[in-house]
Design an enzyme around this catalytic site. Structure first.
Site, PDB file in Angstrom:
ATOM      1  N   LYS A  22      -4.000   6.395  -0.471  1.00  0.00           N
ATOM      2  CA  LYS A  22      -4.099   5.013  -0.959  1.00  0.00           C
ATOM      3  C   LYS A  22      -4.599   4.089   0.157  1.00  0.00           C
ATOM      4  CE  LYS A  22      -0.336   2.232  -1.067  1.00  0.00           C
ATOM      5  NZ  LYS A  22      -0.524   0.916  -0.421  1.00  0.00           N
ATOM      6  N   ASN A  23      -3.978   4.186   1.332  1.00  0.00           N
ATOM      7  CA  ASN A  23      -4.307   3.226   2.386  1.00  0.00           C
ATOM      8  C   ASN A  23      -5.671   3.466   3.021  1.00  0.00           C
ATOM      9  OD1 ASN A  23      -1.972   1.887   1.911  1.00  0.00           O
ATOM     10  ND2 ASN A  23      -0.949   2.453   3.823  1.00  0.00           N
ATOM     11  N   CYS A 115       5.808 -11.111   1.367  1.00  0.00           N
ATOM     12  CA  CYS A 115       6.136  -9.984   0.501  1.00  0.00           C
ATOM     13  C   CYS A 115       7.498  -9.475   0.926  1.00  0.00           C
ATOM     14  CB  CYS A 115       5.083  -8.900   0.571  1.00  0.00           C
ATOM     15  SG  CYS A 115       5.071  -8.040   2.134  1.00  0.00           S
ATOM     16  N   ARG A 120       4.091 -11.030   7.048  1.00  0.00           N
ATOM     17  CA  ARG A 120       2.760 -10.405   7.065  1.00  0.00           C
ATOM     18  C   ARG A 120       1.589 -11.385   7.038  1.00  0.00           C
ATOM     19  NH1 ARG A 120       2.936  -5.125   3.234  1.00  0.00           N
ATOM     20  NH2 ARG A 120       1.355  -4.315   4.605  1.00  0.00           N
ATOM     21  N   ASP A 303       5.765   3.407   7.406  1.00  0.00           N
ATOM     22  CA  ASP A 303       5.726   3.777   5.984  1.00  0.00           C
ATOM     23  C   ASP A 303       6.546   5.037   5.674  1.00  0.00           C
ATOM     24  OD1 ASP A 303       4.196   1.592   5.440  1.00  0.00           O
ATOM     25  OD2 ASP A 303       2.321   2.675   5.113  1.00  0.00           O
ATOM     26  N   ARG A 395       2.405   1.917  -7.529  1.00  0.00           N
ATOM     27  CA  ARG A 395       1.358   1.406  -6.642  1.00  0.00           C
ATOM     28  C   ARG A 395       0.912   2.469  -5.653  1.00  0.00           C
ATOM     29  NH1 ARG A 395       3.025  -3.243  -3.227  1.00  0.00           N
ATOM     30  NH2 ARG A 395       0.923  -2.799  -2.543  1.00  0.00           N
TER      31      ARG A 395
END
Ligand code: UD1
Length: 416
Positions: A22-23, A115, A120, A303, A395
């Site tokens: 994803k990233n 968030c 951030r 993460d 997500r």
């Protein structure tokens, strides 16, 4: 809204194929704004954030297709506004700023806002783009950026920001002259973006080190590219296999990129065997305690912090986790405590004492990786765990119930 129901206690057995990252895919999709000609991407995970990125590309004037895990992008009539509605659901939307400024000399991108895991800000992105000649105004919740032609610059980041490095790589690719990025992020996803930009004709070297050089070229062309596998998804299933005392082969696992994570799990008593097709994860003995400090790559990734914490809850001796990247990334702690974990928080540290067992309960997911840690814990907990607000998981995890179900977990989706 949907929830994920898990009946825990079964050791996972079998094979899980790791999806595309994803990233890596998110910045690569924003880089598709840059070339003349079609881009064809493979191994793109089917996730909510990817659909959001494709919507953003459509709003910005691109034609896109998404078939299986293949994406095509063609730029038609480039627009310069990324609206709040999209950016608020996905911070990575701010990655269109670099490409739009470089191509059009203007961009209006909604400020991402806060968030669940912290403030951030994007100040480092803006400061670096200013050094290349951009001027910004922040009004009505939007970043208004303008420039003539972006010029190469010598930029030293105050912190090796992943998104900031990515925004600058894209901008610098078609800027005038050479850009040098010092204290750049070294994350594998940054390298994947740089490799993709090079496949489109960019001249980038040094990716994967903290000094990246970009020689600007007049234009980029379309390309075919396969997105790298997702190291965080792989790490999450590694944690799931480890916590349940199972034996799982992670196909297409990016082992080199997971080095720091593999080292910690080995110290915890998990057997890891790198094979040709992937990584075999196995645990026979008890989980042992370790301490973890999150760091920029090649350190232990933030993460994976929540998922290893779930494992430490059941480890002999427990451990201390220090979170150095985000100031508020412990939202999973109180939920893990609801499952019977013994964790104390002090500032940016969490002290975990291993307990004999966890017991299922309803828990609330607050962000993507926090949700993943609750799933990992739920797989080992006795009885039923309901993970509410599963949209966070969607997500970042492709087909999570199918993948876990395929290795013997009892997991299903229900309406909340
Ligand atoms: C990316 C990842 C995210 C991961 C993070 C750190 C994507 C889509 N997301 O996020 O999953 O957790 O890297 O590995 O790839 N900061 C500033 N000012 C800035 C930019 C960052 O203060 O302009 C701070 C952030 O608030 C944070 C830290 O720097 O505390 C790291 O942020 P950054 O590396 O930029 O992470 P992201 O790119 O947002």
């Amino acid at each position: 809204m949907e929830k994920l129901v898990i009946e825990g206690g079964l050791p996972l057995q079998g094979t899980i194929r790791v999806s595309g990252s994803k990233n890596a895919a998110l910045p690569i999709l924003m880089a598709c704004l840059l070339p003349e000609g079609e881009v064809r991407l493979g191994n793109v995970p089917r996730l909510r954030d990817i659909h959001t990125s494709l919507r953003l590309l459509n709003i910005l004037g691109c034609e896109t297709t998404f078939d299986g895990n293949d994406v095509t992008v063609n730029v038609r009539d480039l627009k310069t506004e990324a609206p709040y509605d999209l950016v608020k659901t996905m911070r990575a939307s701010v990655l269109c700023l670099g490409p739009l400024l470089a191509l059009k000399g203007e961009a209006k991108v909604s400020l991402p806002g806060g968030c669940a895991i912290g403030a951030r800000p994007v100040d480092l992105h803006l400061k670096a783009l200013e050094q290349m000649g951009a001027v910004f105004e922040l009004t009505s919740g939007y970043i208004f950026g303008r420039c003539d032609k972006l010029r190469g610059a010598h930029i030293t980041f105050d912190f090796p920001t992943v998104g900031g490095t990515e925004n600058l790589l894209m901008a610098a690719s078609i800027a005038e002259g050479e850009t040098i990025l010092e204290n750049a992020a070294r994350e594998p996803e940054v390298q994947d973006l740089a490799n993709f930009l090079n496949a489109m004709g960019a001249k980038i070297s040094g990716q994967g080190t903290s000094v990246i050089r970009v020689q600007g070229v007049p234009a980029l062309r379309g390309a075919d590219y396969r997105v790298m596998p997702d190291r965080i998804e792989a790490g999450t299933y590694l944690a799931a296999a480890a916590i349940t005392g199972g034996e799982v082969l992670l196909e297409d696992c990016p082992c080199t990129e997971l080095d720091a994570v593999l080292a910690k799990f080995r110290n915890m008593g998990v057997e890891l065997e790198e094979q040709k097709g992937g990584l075999l994860v196995r645990r026979h003995g008890p989980l042992k305690g370790v301490d973890v400090t999150t760091q920029p790559f090649p350190g232990f990734p933030t993460d994976m912090q929540a998922q290893i914490m779930a494992c430490l809850c059941l480890a002999e001796g427990g451990g201390v986790i220090e979170e150095k990247i985000f100031e508020n990334r412990f939202m999973h702690v109180l939920e893990l405590v609801r499952l019977g974990a013994d964790i104390r928080l002090k500032g940016r540290s969490a002290m975990i004492r291993g307990v004999k067992s966890l017991v299922g309960a309803p828990v609330m997911a607050s962000d993507l990786r926090a949700s993943a840690s609750l799933v990992v814990a739920g797989l080992a907990a006795e009885g039923r765990t309901d993970v509410l607000r599963i949209y966070h998981l969607d997500r970042g995890y492709e087909d999570i119930e199918a993948k876990l179900g395929g290795v013997g977990a009892r997991v299903w989706r229900e309406e909340e």
